[in-house]
Design an enzyme around this catalytic site. Structure first.
Site, PDB file in Angstrom:
ATOM      1  CE  LYS A 175      -4.071   1.900   2.258  1.00 13.06           C
ATOM      2  NZ  LYS A 175      -3.665   3.288   2.365  1.00 13.06           N
TER       3      LYS A 175
ATOM      4  NE  ARG B 286      -9.415   9.222  -1.805  1.00 11.64           N
ATOM      5  CZ  ARG B 286      -8.880   8.242  -1.100  1.00 11.64           C
ATOM      6  NH1 ARG B 286      -9.147   6.992  -1.414  1.00 11.64           N
ATOM      7  NH2 ARG B 286      -8.085   8.490  -0.099  1.00 11.64           N
TER       8      ARG B 286
ATOM      9  CB  CYS C 190      20.461  31.623  25.539  1.00 11.42           C
ATOM     10  SG  CYS C 190      21.558  30.810  24.366  1.00 11.42           S
TER      11      CYS C 190
END
Ligand code: IVH
Length: 699
Positions: free
Chosen positions: A159, A180, A461
Site C-alpha cells: 500500500k 480523489r 539561553c
C-alpha cells in the site's frame, strides 16, 4: 562535511503528535461500548454520547489537517484508534445524528479551492482496513461465503503511502490528472502531474515484446503519487543546509507538492507515480483486463510505472504470509508504505461483490503496526540554531526500534512539550513506521511518579544566558543575542560547510576552539586569521582559497535571513561578483548586508559567479571512511568503492562513530538507520559524485 553531524537531531524529529485533548476526554473502553446497551447505565451512556460527539469533531479536525492542509498532528495509528472508537460508538448509539462534515467517509476531501474541479467518470473509493490476522481471515471467509467457492486467488500489493490520483488517457494520450477529492470530484492537477518524469504522455501501442496493446477511447487509471525515500532525504538535506526545518513525512510533502500552484515548483521535487487500478474504461471493451494480475501486466506494457512487488496468494494463510513478507521488506522497498492491500484477483468476482458505501468489498488494506517501544525521558536539552532558534531535544534511555538504537528525539518547540505535558522521568512511547523518523507519540501516565513536575522551559539561553523570547504568533523560542557563542559557531559552521564555501579542515571542533579563544566571532574574522592565531597552514590555505569561491555558494553561506540558496544563486548570476553586489540595490539586500559584503571585499575576499571549485591539497574524500549502502543507480558498489579508494578514501561495511559518510542508495535500510542514530552524515549518490569530482579537480 562534519556540519551534518550537528544536524543529526533532525533525523530524529518527531513527526506525529497525539492530541492532549484526546487524553483528557473521558475514555470509553471499546468493550464497554460493544456491551449490551441495556447494561450501560445512563451516566455511562451520557458520557459515551459526549465522547462520540467529541470524537466526530476531533476526527473532522484531523481530516482537515490531513487532507486539506497536508499537515497532520497525530500519527496514522492514533487516528485509526480514534476512528475505530467512533465507529464502535456509532454502532452502539445509532440515533446520534451523523456529523455533517466529510468525517463520515473514510477519506475526507482533499480539495482546497485553488484548482478547478473535475468529476470522476467512476467514483474513487477508499479501502476497508484490517489490523490483525483474524480480520484478514474474516475478509477471506466473507468473500468465500459471498461467492460460494473456496478456490479464490488473491493479489497482495504494497500500500503506497502517498496521494490517490486518477489519470485519464484518451485515445492513448494523457489528458487529465485529478486528485480523489471527495471521491466524486477532485482537484484538476494535470499540469503538476505532467511534470512527473516517469509518467508517459502516451500509452505504448506496442509492448516491448512486440505485442499490440489495447488502446481504449478513454481509460481512467487509478494510482498513487508519492515521494521515494531517496528524494525525501535529498529535499530535507537541502532544507537543513538552508537552515529550514526538515519535512516530517514523505506523504505530507508529496501532498503539499502536488498542490503547488506553479508546476515549475513541482518539477523541482522528484514526485513519482504508480498505477494499480482502473476507474472507467470506454472502447476496446473486449480487451479490458479481467484480473488484477492482467491489469499489472497491461500497466507495464503501456510503459506506465506499475507495482513490481506484488505476490499471488491462493488462500488466507498464503495471503497472510505475503503480507508479513511485505512488512519485513518494507524499509528496503525505497518508497513509503503503510500496509499491504489484499485484492481478489478475478474482476468477475470483484463485479459480483460490488462496493459498500465508500469501499470495494473485494479488497482490504492491512495496516502495518508502527513499531512502538517505551523508554524513559531522562532530560530535555536545548539546541541553539544559527538564527537563534531554540530546539528542545528529548534525551532518552537508549532503546532499540526499527533495528537501531535511539537516544534522542527532537521535540520541535515549547508548545509541543506543554501540549504533551512531557515531564522529566516520564515513560514515553516512541513509534517508528517504515523509514519514518522515530517520534515520541505519548506518555505512559500510569507510570508517572507523583514527584514528576511539569517541564519548566528554561528562561535563559543555554549558551549565553540571555533571556529567551517567543513572539506571540510564532512557535519558535529564540535567543535574541546575535553574538551568542552557539549562534556564532553555527553560522561559521554553515559558511564553512560544503553547501557554503567548503573550507576543508574547518569543522565544528576547530570552529569551537577558535570561537572559545576569541579568535573569531563572525565569518569576516576568518579572513583576519594569521599563522600566529594557532591555525594550521592547511586551514589558512583553504581559507585563502575560499576568497575566490563560487559567489552563489558564498552568499548562501553567509546565512543572511531571507536569502536561501535560490535567491543567493539569482543574486550571483545577476551581479557576477561580491564587489559589485556590495553596491547593488536589490530588495533582498539590507544596509547591514551591504556593509558586511563591503567589509569582506576590503579584506580581499572577492568570489565570482560560476567558479568551478578547485582545490589545493588533499581532496574532500582523502582519509575519509565511507560506508556504501543500498543500490546505486550509476555504478555498482564495487566500482564506487574503487573510485573512493583512488582519491585517498576508504570504504568499510559497518557504520560506526568513526564513519565520515554513509552513502545511501535506493532501498538503503539498517545502515541508514545506524547512521541516523549515530549522527553520521548521510549523503546520496549525486553528492558522492560531486565529492569525487571535486577530489579529482585538484589532482
Ligand atoms: S486499491 C478501489 N491498491 O490507498 C480501491 N490502493 O486507502 C482502489 N493505495 O485510494 C485502491 N496503494 O490511493 C489500492 N496497492 C494499492 C494501493 C492503494 C495505495 C491508496 C489508494 C487508495 C487508498 C485507500
Amino acid at each position: 562535511m562534519l556540519f551534518l553531524k550537528r544536524c543529526s537531531g533532525w533525523l530524529t524529529v518527531a513527526v506525529c503528535f497525539g492530541s492532549l485533548a484526546a487524553a483528557l476526554m473521558p475514555t470509553v473502553a471499546l468493550a464497554a461500548v460493544e456491551a449490551e446497551a441495556s447494561s450501560v447505565t445512563s451516566t455511562d451512556a451520557r458520557n459515551s454520547v459526549e465522547r462520540l460527539r467529541w470524537l466526530r469533531a476531533e476526527i473532522s479536525r484531523h481530516d482537515e489537517l490531513y487532507f486539506k492542509k497536508a499537515a497532520p498532528e497525530i500519527s496514522d495509528a492514533e487516528y485509526d484508534r480514534l476512528k475505530r472508537e467512533m465507529l464502535a460508538l456509532e454502532k452502539a448509539f445509532p440515533d446520534e445524528p451523523r456529523a455533517p462534515t466529510g468525517a463520515t467517509t473514510s477519506f475526507g476531501d482533499d480539495r482546497n479551492g485553488r484548482f478547478s474541479n473535475y468529476r470522476h467518470r467512476e467514483p474513487m473509493l477508499g479501502l476497508e482496513k484490517a489490523y490483525s490476522r483474524a480480520e484478514l481471515r474474516a475478509f477471506h471467509s466473507r468473500l468465500e461465503g459471498a461467492l460460494g467457492r473456496t478456490d479464490l486467488i488473491f493479489v497482495v500489493e504494497p500500500k503506497f503511502d502517498g496521494i490517490a490520483i486518477s489519470v485519464t488517457y484518451e485515445g492513448g494520450r494523457l489528458v487529465r490528472a485529478v486528485t480523489r477529492g471527495n471521491g466524486q470530484e477532485g482537484d484538476d492537477v494535470t499540469a503538476n502531474v505532467s511534470t512527473i518524469a516517469e509518467l508517459p504522455r502516451e500509452l505504448r501501442a506496442l509492448s516491448l515484446e512486440g505485442v499490440r496493446n489495447p488502446i481504449p477511447d478513454t481509460v481512467e487509471l487509478r494510482g498513487e503519487v508519492y515521494l521515494d525515500y531517496a528524494e525525501f532525504d535529498r529535499i530535507n538535506r537541502e532544507r537543513i543546509e538552508a537552515g529550514d526545518e526538515p519535512f516530517g513525512h514523505p506523504r505530507n510533502l508529496a501532498a503539499g507538492t502536488l498542490k503547488q500552484k506553479d508546476p515549475d515548483d513541482v518539477a523541482k521535487r522528484g514526485l513519482r507515480v504508480v498505477f494499480f487500478g482502473i476507474g472507467a474504461w470506454q472502447g476496446a471493451t473486449k480487451d479490458r483486463p479481467d484480473s488484477q494480475q492482467a491489469l499489472h501486466a497491461l500497466v507495464r506494457a503501456w510503459g506506465l510505472p506499475g507495482i513490481g512487488a506484488f505476490e499471488m496468494a491462493a488462500n488466507a494463510d498464503d495471503a497472510w504470509a505475503a503480507v508479513e513478507r511485505l512488512g519485513a521488506r518494507r524499509t528496503a522497498l525505497g518508497f513509503p508504505t503503510d500496509g499491504a492491500v489484499v485484492k481478489l484477483d478475478a474482476f468477475a468476482g470483484q463485479r459480483r461483490l460490488g462496493t459498500s458505501e465508500d469501499a470495494p468489498r473485494w479488497a482490504i488494506a492491512y495496516k502495518f503496526q508502527p513499531e512502538r517501544v517505551t523508554t524513559r525521558l531522562r532530560s530535555i536539552t536545548l539546541q541553539v540554531g544559527r538564527t537563534g532558534v531554540i530546539t528542545p531535544v528529548a534525551e532518552l534511555d537508549p532503546v532499540r526500534i526499527g533495528g537501531a538504537s535511539i537516544s534522542r528525539a527532537t521535540l520541535h518547540n515549547a508548545a509541543e512539550i506543554a501540549r504533551r505535558d512531557l515531564r522529566i522521568g516520564d515513560f514515553v512511547f516512541v513509534e517508528k513506521a517504515g523509514e519514518i523518523i522515530p517520534a515520541i507519540t505519548g506518555v505512559d501516565l500510569s507510570r508517572r511518579t507523583p514527584d514528576a513536575a511539569p517541564f519548566a522551559f528554561p528562561v535563559g539561553c543555554p549558551s549565553c544566558g540571555t533571556t529567551l523570547l517567543r513572539a506571540e504568533d510564532e512557535a519558535a523560542t529564540r535567543c535574541p543575542n546575535g553574538r551568542c557563542v552557539a549562534q556564532v559557531r553555527r553560522r561559521i559552521e554553515h559558511f564553512a560547510a560544503p553547501a557554503g564555501v567548503g573550507i576543508n579542515g574547518l569543522g565544528p571542533v576547530q570552529i569551537e576552539a577558535l570561537v572559545n579563544a576569541n579568535k573569531v566571532s563572525s565569518v569576516t574574522d576568518l579572513y583576519r586569521l594569521r599563522r600566529e592565531d594557532a591555525v594550521s597552514e592547511r586551514i589558512l590555505t583553504e581559507i585563502e582559497r575560499s576568497k575566490r569561491a563560487d559567489l552563489g555558494r558564498f552568499i548562501f553561506g553567509l546565512g543572511i535571513p531571507g536569502i536561501g540558496r535560490k535567491t543567493a544563486e539569482a543574486l550571483a548570476t545577476r551581479h557576477g561578483s561580491l564587489a559589485i553586489l556590495a553596491k547593488a540595490r536589490d530588495a533582498e539586500l539590507t544596509d547591514a548586508t551591504r556593509g558586511l559584503m563591503a567589509e569582506l571585499v576590503a579584506l580581499g575576499v572577492n568570489p565570482q559567479a560560476g567558479v568551478k571549485m578547485t582545490r589545493s591539497g588533499p581532496g574532500p574524500l582523502a582519509g575519509k571512511t565511507v560506508v556504501l549502502t543500498g543500490s546505486l543507480k550509476g555504478w555498482s558498489r564495487a566500482e564506487a568503492a574503487k573510485r573512493i579508494t583512488a582519491v585517498g578514501g576508504r570504504t568499510t561495511t559497518s557504520v560506526s562513530r568513526r564513519t565520515d559518510w554513509v552513502v545511501a542508495g535506493e532501498g538503503a535500510g539498517a545502515k541508514l538507520d545506524e547512521a541516523r542514530v549515530l549522527g553520521v552524515p548521510v549523503i546520496d549518490e549525486a553528492e558522492l559524485l560531486r565529492l569525487l569530482q571535486e577530489s579529482q579537480a585538484g589532482e
